[in-house]
Design an enzyme around this catalytic site. Structure first.
Site, PDB file in Angstrom:
ATOM      1  N   TYR A 160     -20.999   7.566  -6.431  1.00 60.42           N
ATOM      2  CA  TYR A 160     -21.699   8.483  -6.709  1.00 60.42           C
ATOM      3  C   TYR A 160     -21.870   9.013  -5.105  1.00 60.42           C
ATOM      4  O   TYR A 160     -21.528  10.074  -5.087  1.00 60.42           O
ATOM      5  CB  TYR A 160     -23.929   8.039  -6.051  1.00 60.42           C
ATOM      6  N   LYS A 227     -22.929  -6.786 -10.030  1.00 60.33           N
ATOM      7  CA  LYS A 227     -22.424  -6.362 -11.132  1.00 60.33           C
ATOM      8  C   LYS A 227     -21.330  -7.633 -11.000  1.00 60.33           C
ATOM      9  O   LYS A 227     -20.009  -7.252 -11.435  1.00 60.33           O
ATOM     10  CB  LYS A 227     -22.889  -5.985 -11.966  1.00 60.33           C
ATOM     11  N   ASP A 281     -27.699  -7.547 -14.398  1.00 56.48           N
ATOM     12  CA  ASP A 281     -29.065  -7.379 -16.083  1.00 56.48           C
ATOM     13  C   ASP A 281     -29.969  -8.209 -15.993  1.00 56.48           C
ATOM     14  O   ASP A 281     -30.636  -7.789 -16.161  1.00 56.48           O
ATOM     15  CB  ASP A 281     -27.703  -7.449 -17.216  1.00 56.48           C
ATOM     16  N   ASP A 305     -30.263   3.213  -8.639  1.00 58.19           N
ATOM     17  CA  ASP A 305     -31.014   3.879  -8.925  1.00 58.19           C
ATOM     18  C   ASP A 305     -32.095   4.045 -10.186  1.00 58.19           C
ATOM     19  O   ASP A 305     -33.057   3.817 -10.623  1.00 58.19           O
ATOM     20  CB  ASP A 305     -29.547   5.047  -9.485  1.00 58.19           C
TER      21      ASP A 305
END
Ligand code: NAP
Length: 415
Positions: A160, A227, A281, A305
């Site tokens: 972002y 992640k 995940d 987000d």
């Protein structure tokens, strides 16, 4: 007192100050308000009424917010001929705590989102989104009440950061060629490129805020979401820095998951906060399958987000999800939904997201008595099934009321 072009500073208020790294809140704090576009007009009116009534009732007239209108979006464009005037930033910076309705992002003309601009200019690096269930609200899961988390999402970096090059542009070609030649990568020449910076600075201050929140609220755990199995030097780095912050700055307060099993045989010592981490995940399935095992979640920007909207959906949708963007001291409390233009000025939509954001704001001011009073009154109002259209359509036997009537019911249900 600062002099502004269009902002009128209320005479009956006093500014919030920072002293010894703490907010000093007077009994009559000046709070800047951005009304917002579209439905902002309806929900801000309702929110101010609810907040004023709760403060009056909780403190028997000894405290009162001096609201100060500041301008952004459509009304700023009318007054100043610009969407985000400098004096709005100045006022929020000076008065420290502000409330904001949703803003339209003008399409085209190279505009950045006004919301993103506000966060960046004011360096509001933590996006804080509490997600809890209100009994009676329709939900897509069987036990929505088991989810009660606060998400701390990093607000300034990650993909972002806005560092991107369009496919085919001269800069993009330059970047690809440099990477392929110098760094021996194998990027297709028909790619667009984005950069994902994750820094020690950005991660430390975010995780620090999340852990401090858990300490002050006596919450059981802080989970670092990342992640890192795939993006080792960005997301994995976020996890490593997160653990460093926990064990170096908060050693006496925390136990890591490794320590829990290695040292304490799986039994959490009393009064300590568990610091663990989950791959992005995995956390999406964990909040569905084991929601009650999570409390505070600290995440980089993109994961946060997605995760905050997914969690909000789990407890009945965005109409009830509050949020805040917080920096070292400045806090901008805002509805998480947009301006829903088709409902503007119809006195119809749910003001819940903005009212609950104002509850977070009252909490931030240390006015928790008023905050709890509003939250409980919302619980009662929903239990009595007097709700706005969005909740009514998901609830059997509910009575549909307007935005302003809903606010009146909340006020009546305050104890
Ligand atoms: P939106 O304004 O959030 O509205 C989408 C739908 O969400 C509405 O049609 C409505 O669904 C439901 N909804 C939103 N707020 C609600 C409320 N208070 N009560 C009940 N239902 C509510 O999203 P959008 O239409 O994509 O965006 C419109 C504008 O808002 C855009 O200009 C966008 O840039 C801006 N925006 C601003 C912010 C912000 O200021 N933070 C955030 C997001 C978007 P139903 O019709 O199904 O009832």
């Amino acid at each position: 007192m600062a002099r502004y072009k269009h902002i009128e500073v209320p005479k009956d208020g006093a500014p919030i100050k920072v002293k010894n790294k703490k907010l000093m809140v007077p009994d009559n704090p000046i709070i800047p308000v951005i009304e917002g576009d579209g439905i902002g007009r309806d929900i801000m009116k309702a929110t101010r009424r609810v907040v004023d009534a709760a403060v009056e009732k909780a403190y028997k007239g000894k405290k009162k917010i001096a609201w100060m209108d500041v301008y952004a979006g459509e009304n700023a464009n009318r007054l100043y001929k610009e969407w985000m005037p400098q004096e709005t930033f100045d006022a929020i910076q000076k008065y420290i705590v502000a409330l904001k309705g949703p803003l339209t992002t003008p399409i085209g003309g190279g505009f950045r989102s006004l919301n993103v601009t506000l966060r960046q200019v004011l360096n509001l690096y933590a996006c804080v989104r509490p997600v809890r269930y209100f009994q009676g609200v329709g939900s897509p899961v069987v036990h929505p009440e088991k989810l009660n988390v606060v998400i701390f999402r990093e607000n300034t970096e990650d993909v972002y950061a806005g560092i991107e090059w369009k496919k085919g542009s001269a800069d993009c070609k330059k970047v690809i060629s440099w990477l392929n030649k110098t760094m021996k990568t194998n990027i297709r020449t028909d790619s667009g490129i984005g950069v994902k910076p994750i820094s020690v600075t950005g991660t430390r201050r975010l995780v620090r805020k999340a852990i401090l929140h858990a300490i002050t609220r006596k919450l059981p755990s802080v989970t670092l979401v990342h992640k890192g199995n795939i993006m080792k030097f960005t997301e994995g780095f976020f996890r490593d820095i997160g653990y460093q912050v926990a064990t170096k700055e908060f050693r006496s307060h925390v136990v890591t998951e490794d320590e829990l099993w290695g040292k304490y045989k799986g039994k959490m010592p009393k009064g300590k906060i568990l610091i663990n981490d989950r791959i992005a995940d995995s956390i999406f399935q964990q909040v569905l399958t084991r929601p009650d095992e999570y409390s505070v979640l600290a995440t980089p920007n993109l994961n946060g987000d997605y995760l905050s909207d997914a969690c909000a959906a789990q407890v009945g949708g965005l109409g009830m999800a509050p949020g805040a963007n917080i920096g070292d001291y400045v806090g901008l409390f805002e509805a998480t939904h947009g301006t829903a233009p088709k409902y503007a000025d119809k006195d119809m939509v749910n003001p819940g997201s903005l009212i609950l954001s104002a509850v977070m704001m009252l909490d931030y001011l240390g006015w928790d008595k008023a905050a709890v009073m509003i939250e409980k009154a919302i619980e009662t109002t929903i239990k009595k099934k007097t709700v706005t259209y969005d909740l009514e359509r998901q609830m059997k036997g509910a009575k549909k009321v307007s935005t302003s009537q809903y606010a009146t019911h909340i006020i009546k249900n305050m104890r």
